[in-house]
Design a protein around this motif. Structure first.
Motif, PDB file in Angstrom:
ATOM      1  N   GLN A 307      60.314  32.912  34.170  1.00 35.58           N
ATOM      2  CA  GLN A 307      59.390  31.864  33.738  1.00 35.58           C
ATOM      3  C   GLN A 307      58.842  32.239  32.368  1.00 35.58           C
ATOM      4  O   GLN A 307      58.742  33.408  32.016  1.00 35.58           O
ATOM      5  N   PHE A 308      58.453  31.222  31.610  1.00 37.93           N
ATOM      6  CA  PHE A 308      57.826  31.487  30.318  1.00 37.93           C
ATOM      7  C   PHE A 308      56.357  31.832  30.570  1.00 37.93           C
ATOM      8  O   PHE A 308      55.651  31.083  31.223  1.00 37.93           O
ATOM      9  N   LEU A 309      55.932  32.966  30.062  1.00 38.99           N
ATOM     10  CA  LEU A 309      54.551  33.400  30.233  1.00 38.99           C
ATOM     11  C   LEU A 309      53.793  33.235  28.916  1.00 38.99           C
ATOM     12  O   LEU A 309      54.284  33.638  27.865  1.00 38.99           O
ATOM     13  N   SER A 310      52.625  32.631  29.003  1.00 33.78           N
ATOM     14  CA  SER A 310      51.690  32.664  27.868  1.00 33.78           C
ATOM     15  C   SER A 310      50.568  33.589  28.293  1.00 33.78           C
ATOM     16  O   SER A 310      49.900  33.323  29.293  1.00 33.78           O
ATOM     17  N   LEU A 311      50.361  34.647  27.557  1.00 33.04           N
ATOM     18  CA  LEU A 311      49.377  35.650  27.960  1.00 33.04           C
ATOM     19  C   LEU A 311      48.260  35.734  26.930  1.00 33.04           C
ATOM     20  O   LEU A 311      48.529  35.789  25.736  1.00 33.04           O
ATOM     21  N   GLU A 312      47.038  35.736  27.409  1.00 35.53           N
ATOM     22  CA  GLU A 312      45.908  35.966  26.496  1.00 35.53           C
ATOM     23  C   GLU A 312      45.380  37.362  26.781  1.00 35.53           C
ATOM     24  O   GLU A 312      44.267  37.538  27.266  1.00 35.53           O
ATOM     25  N   HIS A 313      46.229  38.341  26.521  1.00 39.75           N
ATOM     26  CA  HIS A 313      45.915  39.731  26.836  1.00 39.75           C
ATOM     27  C   HIS A 313      46.046  40.585  25.584  1.00 39.75           C
ATOM     28  O   HIS A 313      47.077  40.527  24.897  1.00 39.75           O
ATOM     29  N   HIS A 338      61.092  41.991  25.028  1.00 30.05           N
ATOM     30  CA  HIS A 338      59.669  42.170  25.310  1.00 30.05           C
ATOM     31  C   HIS A 338      59.490  42.021  26.828  1.00 30.05           C
ATOM     32  O   HIS A 338      59.496  40.909  27.355  1.00 30.05           O
ATOM     33  N   VAL A 339      59.396  43.160  27.504  1.00 33.22           N
ATOM     34  CA  VAL A 339      59.293  43.128  28.965  1.00 33.22           C
ATOM     35  C   VAL A 339      58.027  43.841  29.448  1.00 33.22           C
ATOM     36  O   VAL A 339      58.022  44.518  30.447  1.00 33.22           O
ATOM     37  N   TRP A 340      56.975  43.648  28.713  1.00 33.73           N
ATOM     38  CA  TRP A 340      55.689  44.251  29.038  1.00 33.73           C
ATOM     39  C   TRP A 340      55.164  43.669  30.352  1.00 33.73           C
ATOM     40  O   TRP A 340      55.199  42.456  30.564  1.00 33.73           O
ATOM     41  N   THR A 341      54.698  44.528  31.218  1.00 33.39           N
ATOM     42  CA  THR A 341      54.089  44.037  32.449  1.00 33.39           C
ATOM     43  C   THR A 341      52.650  43.641  32.133  1.00 33.39           C
ATOM     44  O   THR A 341      51.857  44.486  31.692  1.00 33.39           O
ATOM     45  N   PRO A 342      52.310  42.370  32.324  1.00 36.03           N
ATOM     46  CA  PRO A 342      50.986  41.918  31.910  1.00 36.03           C
ATOM     47  C   PRO A 342      49.870  42.759  32.509  1.00 36.03           C
ATOM     48  O   PRO A 342      49.916  43.113  33.697  1.00 36.03           O
ATOM     49  N   SER A 343      48.887  43.098  31.702  1.00 31.50           N
ATOM     50  CA  SER A 343      47.703  43.775  32.237  1.00 31.50           C
ATOM     51  C   SER A 343      46.483  43.384  31.411  1.00 31.50           C
ATOM     52  O   SER A 343      46.602  43.010  30.249  1.00 31.50           O
ATOM     53  N   PHE A 344      45.342  43.474  32.062  1.00 30.41           N
ATOM     54  CA  PHE A 344      44.138  42.886  31.493  1.00 30.41           C
ATOM     55  C   PHE A 344      42.926  43.629  32.035  1.00 30.41           C
ATOM     56  O   PHE A 344      42.977  44.138  33.152  1.00 30.41           O
ATOM     57  N   TRP A 345      41.872  43.711  31.260  1.00 33.19           N
ATOM     58  CA  TRP A 345      40.650  44.315  31.790  1.00 33.19           C
ATOM     59  C   TRP A 345      39.456  43.433  31.448  1.00 33.19           C
ATOM     60  O   TRP A 345      39.511  42.617  30.544  1.00 33.19           O
ATOM     61  N   ALA A 347      34.884  43.755  31.669  1.00 31.07           N
ATOM     62  CA  ALA A 347      33.680  44.474  32.101  1.00 31.07           C
ATOM     63  C   ALA A 347      32.586  43.430  32.295  1.00 31.07           C
ATOM     64  O   ALA A 347      32.282  42.675  31.370  1.00 31.07           O
ATOM     65  N   GLN A 348      32.056  43.349  33.491  1.00 31.20           N
ATOM     66  CA  GLN A 348      30.996  42.378  33.756  1.00 31.20           C
ATOM     67  C   GLN A 348      30.181  42.807  34.971  1.00 31.20           C
ATOM     68  O   GLN A 348      30.725  43.363  35.918  1.00 31.20           O
ATOM     69  N   PHE A 349      28.901  42.560  34.926  1.00 33.09           N
ATOM     70  CA  PHE A 349      27.984  42.869  36.024  1.00 33.09           C
ATOM     71  C   PHE A 349      28.168  44.303  36.520  1.00 33.09           C
ATOM     72  O   PHE A 349      28.239  44.562  37.722  1.00 33.09           O
ATOM     73  N   GLY A 350      28.338  45.207  35.567  1.00 35.40           N
ATOM     74  CA  GLY A 350      28.460  46.620  35.884  1.00 35.40           C
ATOM     75  C   GLY A 350      29.785  46.987  36.515  1.00 35.40           C
ATOM     76  O   GLY A 350      29.948  48.098  37.031  1.00 35.40           O
ATOM     77  N   MET A 351      30.725  46.081  36.489  1.00 29.48           N
ATOM     78  CA  MET A 351      32.002  46.279  37.190  1.00 29.48           C
ATOM     79  C   MET A 351      33.148  46.389  36.181  1.00 29.48           C
ATOM     80  O   MET A 351      33.175  45.677  35.182  1.00 29.48           O
ATOM     81  N   ASN A 352      34.058  47.298  36.488  1.00 28.92           N
ATOM     82  CA  ASN A 352      35.258  47.440  35.670  1.00 28.92           C
ATOM     83  C   ASN A 352      36.403  46.743  36.421  1.00 28.92           C
ATOM     84  O   ASN A 352      36.853  47.237  37.446  1.00 28.92           O
ATOM     85  N   ILE A 353      36.810  45.589  35.926  1.00 27.41           N
ATOM     86  CA  ILE A 353      37.847  44.801  36.606  1.00 27.41           C
ATOM     87  C   ILE A 353      39.156  44.959  35.833  1.00 27.41           C
ATOM     88  O   ILE A 353      39.178  44.801  34.617  1.00 27.41           O
ATOM     89  N   LYS A 354      40.221  45.287  36.554  1.00 23.69           N
ATOM     90  CA  LYS A 354      41.520  45.398  35.889  1.00 23.69           C
ATOM     91  C   LYS A 354      42.563  44.647  36.692  1.00 23.69           C
ATOM     92  O   LYS A 354      42.498  44.594  37.930  1.00 23.69           O
ATOM     93  N   SER A 355      43.527  44.103  35.962  1.00 23.74           N
ATOM     94  CA  SER A 355      44.573  43.338  36.619  1.00 23.74           C
ATOM     95  C   SER A 355      45.913  43.738  36.019  1.00 23.74           C
ATOM     96  O   SER A 355      46.014  44.003  34.825  1.00 23.74           O
ATOM     97  N   VAL A 356      46.931  43.789  36.859  1.00 27.26           N
ATOM     98  CA  VAL A 356      48.288  44.037  36.363  1.00 27.26           C
ATOM     99  C   VAL A 356      49.216  43.061  37.066  1.00 27.26           C
ATOM    100  O   VAL A 356      48.987  42.697  38.222  1.00 27.26           O
TER     101      VAL A 356
END
Ligand SMILES: Cc1cc2nc3c(=O)[nH]c(=O)nc-3n(C[C@H](O)[C@H](O)[C@H](O)COP(=O)(O)OP(=O)(O)OC[C@H]3O[C@@H](n4cnc5c(N)ncnc54)[C@H](O)[C@@H]3O)c2cc1C
Length: 464
Positions: A307-313, A338-345, A347-356
């Motif tokens: 699939q075509f991915l548009s990433l704002e990462h 370009h085969v980067w595995t999407p990842s994102f972080w 920081a909000q409400f004292g929390m470190n949120i990360k996604s891959v």
């Protein structure tokens, strides 16, 4: 080297133009020089500033820890470029290999890289958007203006849209002791990016921090006083909120309008390119000399059904820029995908949120470590029997492991044992993503385009 030596000539004395002077543009320029490009380099950017970093704008800058004009991106090396800052590219003539600029000038290129990114989607009602106190947040100028206004101590701030940017702004406001109302059309904050199960955790975090969170609600109008200052917002449930500041966080629009009559495959979803970052033209034929990278690009990914991915990462912009730059000055056999595995972080409400991975592609979710109730957990997302994504709340150390699971197309539900598995993590549940046809603040990954196969694939990262 090409048989006729043209690639050698390009590398030695060609002219490369980069349009978009931000993260992807800068990293591409540095990579070109790193890889031995000694020709002329021109970088065109419509903002007057040197490339700067955007993630701090909704975090440290709003908290007053870093001034908005102190987020300039560190340089990895000297790029020896001609910088054309404060001037927009207005057109592209692919036949003449020429970029037209807003000041009437034109720049010719041998190879062009487009890194024009996205901009904040404005409040749709123009007169209301012009009210004093209505903001968006994409640029350092936006951040400076918003920070200034927050420092004046408004009685209440309204955040319209609880995606990542909206949630981070709400968090910063609460940290500053400001009253905040968040209006979100979906069922929970972050629901477009992380789904309803994790969204509920985000909702609890916001409410516990004192946010007046209103989900399933739309802002229907913004009202000003006779001096044009924002005073009130009207909501779809018939209520209204007295506010002095409203921050519109309704997602982003790709900066592609300047390419409208160029013949390039560019549109509201971005610029389609192949896995080697070469742009497609409107006929679906890949171009030889126009490349694209960063938030504006839309490219197929083998891990996600092509699939075509548009990433704002942030990480994607860096990685794709480096790949595009390498490919621009390489022969076809030396190019890499370009085969980067999407990842994102976030920081909000004292929390470190990360996604891959790509959570919005998932149909199911399971908590493999920790607990939603404790807000310290790892959640794994599944799609048609394989692991497709993982999200951690304050458990980032596990992310690399889950990234490997995604890259190996490991089965879902996961078969491995984990530490700190709780009863709630024994069975998958629906991930709770909203119907993609319903407009929302938008996920940070957009899936679009042809999915030729949903069959299980095996994926070998380049580094393996
Ligand atoms: C407030 C905020 C917080 C963020 N936080 C995170 C985070 O926590 N984690 C994360 O992974 N990512 C985050 N991001 C996303 C990350 O910043 C982007 O992915 C990254 O900036 C993309 O870089 P880019 O170079 O592709 O595009 P952009 O940074 O959008 O740059 C594109 C540039 O091109 C310029 N341009 C546009 N049109 C033209 C034209 N016609 N001519 C010339 N120039 C043009 C634009 O003005 C801009 O300067 C955040 C973004 C924002 C706004």
């Amino acid at each position: 080297m090409s048989v006729d030596g043209s690639l050698d000539r390009l590398r030695r004395e060609g002219h490369i133009v980069i349009v978009g002077a931000s993260l992807a543009g800068l990293r591409a320029a540095e990579t070109l020089r790193d890889e031995g490009f000694t020709g002329a380099l021109t970088i065109v950017g419509d903002e007057p500033h040197e490339p700067y970093d955007r993630p701090p704008l909704s975090k440290q800058v709003l908290l007053g820890r870093v001034p908005a004009d102190h987020t300039t991106l560190p340089r990895r090396r000297e790029v020896d470029a001609q910088w054309r800052l404060g001037v927009a590219a207005t057109g592209l003539d692919m036949a003449a290999k020429r970029v037209h600029l807003a000041d009437g000038a034109a720049v010719e290129y041998d190879r062009l890289l487009i890194t024009t990114g996205v901009r904040a989607r404005p409040w749709p009602h123009e007169l209301e958007a012009d009210l004093d106190g209505v903001f968006v947040l994409r640029t350092s100028d936006d951040a400076a203006g918003l920070h200034h206004r927050l420092s004046a101590g408004p009685r209440r701030v309204l955040v319209i849209g609880a995606g990542f940017t909206g949630s981070e702004i709400a968090s910063a406001c609460r940290e500053r002791g400001l009253d905040v109302t968040v209006a979100e059309r979906g069922s929970a904050p972050l629901v477009g990016a992380l789904g309803g199960v994790v969204g509920e955790v985000a909702a609890t975090l916001q409410r516990e921090a004192g946010v007046d969170l209103r989900c399933g609600i739309m802002v229907t109008g913004l009202e000003g006083d006779s001096a044009g200052r924002l005073r009130r917002a009207h909501l779809s449930d018939g209520s209204s909120v007295e506010v002095e500041v409203a921050v519109v966080c309704l997602g982003a629009t790709r900066n592609t309008e300047w390419l409208a009559s160029s013949g390039l495959g560019a549109g509201p979803r971005g610029i389609a390119c192949d896995a080697g970052c070469r742009a497609f033209d409107v006929r679906g034929i890949v171009t030889d000399d126009v490349f694209v990278a960063g938030d504006v690009a839309r490219s197929p990914h083998p891990l996600f059904g092509y699939q075509f991915l548009s990433l704002e990462h942030w990480g994607n912009a860096v990685e794709q820029a480096e790949t595009a730059a390498h490919n621009m000055i390489s022969s076809s056999t030396d190019r890499r995908p370009h085969v980067w595995t999407p990842s994102f972080w976030s920081a909000q409400f004292g929390m470190n949120i990360k996604s891959v991975g790509v959570p919005p592609m998932a149909d199911e979710i399971i908590v493999t470590q920790g607990s939603l109730a404790e807000r310290r957990f790892t959640a794994v997302y599944g799609y048609q029997g394989r692991v497709i994504a993982a999200v951690t709340f304050d458990q980032a150390k596990w992310l690399e492991f889950y990234q490997q699971q995604i890259e190996r197309a490991a089965p879902f539900p996961p078969e491995f044992t984990t530490v700190d598995r709780r009863p709630e993590g024994m069975h998958p549940v629906p991930a709770g993503f909203p119907d993609p046809s319903l407009p929302s603040h938008g996920p940070t990954v957009t899936l679009s385009g042809h999915s030729p196969s949903d069959r299980r694939i095996s994926f070998t990262p380049l580094s393996a």
